[in-house]
Motif scaffolding. Structure first.
Motif, PDB file in Angstrom:
ATOM      1  N   TYR A  86      98.341  70.681  70.853  1.00 24.05           N
ATOM      2  CA  TYR A  86      99.455  69.951  71.477  1.00 24.05           C
ATOM      3  C   TYR A  86      98.995  68.580  71.963  1.00 24.05           C
ATOM      4  CZ  TYR A  86     102.897  68.576  74.963  1.00 24.05           C
ATOM      5  OH  TYR A  86     103.811  67.864  75.702  1.00 24.05           O
ATOM      6  N   PHE A  87      97.958  68.557  72.795  1.00 25.01           N
ATOM      7  CA  PHE A  87      97.500  67.278  73.338  1.00 25.01           C
ATOM      8  C   PHE A  87      96.839  66.416  72.266  1.00 25.01           C
ATOM      9  CE2 PHE A  87      97.763  69.751  77.318  1.00 25.01           C
ATOM     10  CZ  PHE A  87      98.546  68.873  78.049  1.00 25.01           C
ATOM     11  N   GLY A  88      96.166  67.054  71.292  1.00 27.40           N
ATOM     12  CA  GLY A  88      95.556  66.299  70.208  1.00 27.40           C
ATOM     13  C   GLY A  88      96.590  65.558  69.396  1.00 27.40           C
ATOM     14  N   ILE A  89      97.669  66.244  69.010  1.00 27.31           N
ATOM     15  CA  ILE A  89      98.743  65.593  68.249  1.00 27.31           C
ATOM     16  C   ILE A  89      99.441  64.540  69.099  1.00 27.31           C
ATOM     17  CG2 ILE A  89     100.986  65.979  67.162  1.00 27.31           C
ATOM     18  CD1 ILE A  89      99.948  68.718  66.259  1.00 27.31           C
ATOM     19  N   ALA A  90      99.690  64.860  70.365  1.00 22.48           N
ATOM     20  CA  ALA A  90     100.384  63.915  71.251  1.00 22.48           C
ATOM     21  C   ALA A  90      99.595  62.620  71.425  1.00 22.48           C
ATOM     22  CB  ALA A  90     100.636  64.569  72.607  1.00 22.48           C
ATOM     23  N   PHE A  91      98.287  62.721  71.631  1.00 16.72           N
ATOM     24  CA  PHE A  91      97.474  61.522  71.850  1.00 16.72           C
ATOM     25  C   PHE A  91      97.250  60.739  70.562  1.00 16.72           C
ATOM     26  CE2 PHE A  91      96.005  63.703  75.824  1.00 16.72           C
ATOM     27  CZ  PHE A  91      96.388  62.699  76.702  1.00 16.72           C
ATOM     28  N   THR A  92      96.924  61.416  69.466  1.00 23.61           N
ATOM     29  CA  THR A  92      96.603  60.697  68.225  1.00 23.61           C
ATOM     30  C   THR A  92      97.824  60.045  67.584  1.00 23.61           C
ATOM     31  OG1 THR A  92      96.811  62.744  66.939  1.00 23.61           O
ATOM     32  CG2 THR A  92      94.608  62.140  67.707  1.00 23.61           C
ATOM     33  N   THR A  93      99.028  60.548  67.867  1.00 19.65           N
ATOM     34  CA  THR A  93     100.236  59.950  67.313  1.00 19.65           C
ATOM     35  C   THR A  93     100.872  58.937  68.267  1.00 19.65           C
ATOM     36  OG1 THR A  93     101.562  61.805  68.148  1.00 19.65           O
ATOM     37  CG2 THR A  93     100.766  61.952  65.879  1.00 19.65           C
ATOM     38  N   GLY A  94     100.210  58.668  69.393  1.00 24.68           N
ATOM     39  CA  GLY A  94     100.725  57.676  70.330  1.00 24.68           C
ATOM     40  C   GLY A  94     101.857  58.162  71.201  1.00 24.68           C
ATOM     41  N   SER A  95     102.084  59.455  71.258  1.00 22.89           N
ATOM     42  CA  SER A  95     103.197  59.992  72.047  1.00 22.89           C
ATOM     43  C   SER A  95     102.907  60.013  73.539  1.00 22.89           C
ATOM     44  CB  SER A  95     103.533  61.413  71.578  1.00 22.89           C
ATOM     45  OG  SER A  95     103.873  61.432  70.217  1.00 22.89           O
ATOM     46  N   MET A  96     101.641  59.927  73.912  1.00 19.89           N
ATOM     47  CA  MET A  96     101.263  59.971  75.326  1.00 19.89           C
ATOM     48  C   MET A  96     100.766  58.620  75.825  1.00 19.89           C
ATOM     49  SD  MET A  96     101.878  63.127  76.235  1.00 19.89           S
ATOM     50  CE  MET A  96     100.884  63.653  77.624  1.00 19.89           C
ATOM     51  N   GLY A  97     101.119  57.557  75.119  1.00 19.43           N
ATOM     52  CA  GLY A  97     100.791  56.219  75.582  1.00 19.43           C
ATOM     53  C   GLY A  97      99.437  55.705  75.168  1.00 19.43           C
ATOM     54  N   VAL A  98      98.716  56.437  74.319  1.00 18.35           N
ATOM     55  CA  VAL A  98      97.412  55.979  73.844  1.00 18.35           C
ATOM     56  C   VAL A  98      97.630  55.186  72.559  1.00 18.35           C
ATOM     57  CG1 VAL A  98      95.133  56.659  73.040  1.00 18.35           C
ATOM     58  CG2 VAL A  98      96.245  57.940  74.864  1.00 18.35           C
ATOM     59  N   SER A  99      97.313  53.910  72.567  1.00 19.86           N
ATOM     60  CA  SER A  99      97.576  53.049  71.414  1.00 19.86           C
ATOM     61  C   SER A  99      96.345  52.844  70.549  1.00 19.86           C
ATOM     62  CB  SER A  99      98.107  51.686  71.883  1.00 19.86           C
ATOM     63  OG  SER A  99      97.177  51.063  72.765  1.00 19.86           O
ATOM     64  N   GLN A 100      95.143  52.988  71.119  1.00 14.10           N
ATOM     65  CA  GLN A 100      93.925  52.757  70.365  1.00 14.10           C
ATOM     66  C   GLN A 100      93.114  54.047  70.280  1.00 14.10           C
ATOM     67  OE1 GLN A 100      91.815  49.485  72.145  1.00 14.10           O
ATOM     68  NE2 GLN A 100      93.195  47.945  71.302  1.00 14.10           N
ATOM     69  N   VAL A 101      92.937  54.506  69.050  1.00 14.68           N
ATOM     70  CA  VAL A 101      92.137  55.695  68.788  1.00 14.68           C
ATOM     71  C   VAL A 101      91.188  55.378  67.650  1.00 14.68           C
ATOM     72  CG1 VAL A 101      93.882  57.340  69.576  1.00 14.68           C
ATOM     73  CG2 VAL A 101      93.905  56.574  67.207  1.00 14.68           C
ATOM     74  N   PRO A 102      90.098  56.138  67.486  1.00 13.17           N
ATOM     75  CA  PRO A 102      89.158  55.880  66.393  1.00 13.17           C
ATOM     76  C   PRO A 102      89.839  55.839  65.033  1.00 13.17           C
ATOM     77  CG  PRO A 102      88.247  57.467  67.931  1.00 13.17           C
ATOM     78  CD  PRO A 102      89.663  57.241  68.348  1.00 13.17           C
ATOM     79  N   ALA A 103      89.264  55.044  64.122  1.00 15.57           N
ATOM     80  CA  ALA A 103      89.872  54.845  62.803  1.00 15.57           C
ATOM     81  C   ALA A 103      90.044  56.163  62.055  1.00 15.57           C
ATOM     82  CB  ALA A 103      89.015  53.887  61.983  1.00 15.57           C
ATOM     83  N   GLY A 104      89.048  57.044  62.128  1.00 16.15           N
ATOM     84  CA  GLY A 104      89.143  58.326  61.441  1.00 16.15           C
ATOM     85  C   GLY A 104      90.285  59.167  61.959  1.00 16.15           C
ATOM     86  N   VAL A 105      90.479  59.142  63.262  1.00 13.30           N
ATOM     87  CA  VAL A 105      91.575  59.899  63.876  1.00 13.30           C
ATOM     88  C   VAL A 105      92.917  59.309  63.466  1.00 13.30           C
ATOM     89  CG1 VAL A 105      92.612  60.621  66.059  1.00 13.30           C
ATOM     90  CG2 VAL A 105      90.126  60.591  65.809  1.00 13.30           C
ATOM     91  N   THR A 106      92.975  57.980  63.366  1.00 16.48           N
ATOM     92  CA  THR A 106      94.209  57.310  62.947  1.00 16.48           C
ATOM     93  C   THR A 106      94.600  57.739  61.540  1.00 16.48           C
ATOM     94  OG1 THR A 106      93.702  55.388  64.326  1.00 16.48           O
ATOM     95  CG2 THR A 106      95.327  55.092  62.578  1.00 16.48           C
ATOM     96  N   GLN A 107      93.606  57.803  60.651  1.00 13.66           N
ATOM     97  CA  GLN A 107      93.882  58.240  59.284  1.00 13.66           C
ATOM     98  C   GLN A 107      94.410  59.670  59.269  1.00 13.66           C
ATOM     99  OE1 GLN A 107      93.746  56.480  56.464  1.00 13.66           O
ATOM    100  NE2 GLN A 107      93.117  54.628  57.543  1.00 13.66           N
ATOM    101  N   LEU A 108      93.836  60.523  60.099  1.00 13.83           N
ATOM    102  CA  LEU A 108      94.274  61.909  60.171  1.00 13.83           C
ATOM    103  C   LEU A 108      95.698  62.017  60.704  1.00 13.83           C
ATOM    104  CD1 LEU A 108      93.509  64.910  59.853  1.00 13.83           C
ATOM    105  CD2 LEU A 108      92.645  64.845  62.209  1.00 13.83           C
ATOM    106  N   SER A 109      96.026  61.210  61.720  1.00 17.11           N
ATOM    107  CA  SER A 109      97.344  61.284  62.344  1.00 17.11           C
ATOM    108  C   SER A 109      98.454  60.810  61.417  1.00 17.11           C
ATOM    109  CB  SER A 109      97.363  60.461  63.639  1.00 17.11           C
ATOM    110  OG  SER A 109      97.236  59.076  63.361  1.00 17.11           O
TER     111      SER A 109
END
Length: 248
Positions: A169-192
């Motif tokens: 739940y929190f992993g999807i929420a953070f990596t997709t920007g749903s919880m206000g996190v705009s910058q995540v690692p490039a690998g995570v961005t590709q996964l999301s």
């Protein structure tokens, strides 16, 4: 079948975090992140931004946490197997559970839209935009349901499954920007990018700007790919559980 659906609705609603995480939390986050400035155009842009950002949190919250955890609770206590002995097979249970979860998702989506359209300076939604929203919620609920079932099948023990569900739940929420996190690692961005939250938001924004069909086909395609991926995970999880139960 309706009796099974009512049973599953009560079963899901018996886990209070369902309404808190899937219903109340998205509304609270929208209202807490919206700040009026007195400038009509800026206020409307802010309202649209928080509305589309947090709308996917409704199916995410209602499916990943309450369904996964309630299903794990039933399996751990033996309820699932006992019901199967009386004709309520696992296939029927899964269908009834999905319909119950889908009814909750569509109901909370309607509440989300009605409440926020009254409290925020949002433009009116066209009929096509409403169709797109509800169709997207159905697709997201279906894909997340398959993912939740895979989690409940692979991992054992109520606490373990609850912990994995929370991480998802929190992993999807953070990596997709749903919880206000705009910058995540490039690998995570590709996964999301395999989770169609972003394209849903972009398509809804385009609808509000008058681009009636812009991005709708691309969104449906990505939703379909998402469901295929989660269906594959569901199949692997089911196969894993079957092999694990088979005597050596």
């Amino acid at each position: 079948m309706w009796a099974y659906i009512r049973f599953e609705l009560k079963n899901t609603l018996g886990y209070p975090i369902a309404m808190i995480v899937g219903g109340v939390l998205p509304l609270v986050l929208v209202l807490s992140n919206y700040h009026a400035t007195g400038h009509a155009a800026l206020d409307q842009a802010t309202a649209k931004g928080v509305f589309v950002t947090l709308l996917p949190m409704v199916p995410l919250g209602l499916v990943i946490l309450p369904f996964t955890i309630s299903f794990a609770r039933d399996m751990t206590s033996g309820i699932t197997n006992r019901l199967a002995l009386f004709g309520y097979t696992l296939t029927r249970q899964l269908l009834a559970k999905f319909i119950a979860v889908l009814l909750l998702v569509l109901s909370m989506t309607t509440l989300y839209w009605v409440v926020l359209s009254q409290m925020l300076p949002l433009p009116k939604l066209s009929l096509l935009a409403l169709v797109m929203i509800y169709l997207s919620m159905i697709c997201l609920a279906g894909g997340l349901y398959l993912l939740a079932f895979a989690i409940a099948q692979v991992f054992e023990g109520f606490n373990m499954i609850q912990g994995i569900a929370m991480m998802c739940y929190f992993g999807i929420a953070f990596t997709t920007g749903s919880m206000g996190v705009s910058q995540v690692p490039a690998g995570v961005t590709q996964l999301s990018r395999w989770i169609p939250f972003k394209i849903f938001r972009e398509t809804l924004r385009a609808q509000w700007q008058g681009q009636q069909l812009a991005g709708f086909q691309d969104e449906l395609l990505q939703m379909g790919v998402f469901i295929l991926i989660t269906f594959a995970l569901y199949g692997l999880a089911k196969r894993y559980r079957h092999l694990k139960k088979r005597p050596v």
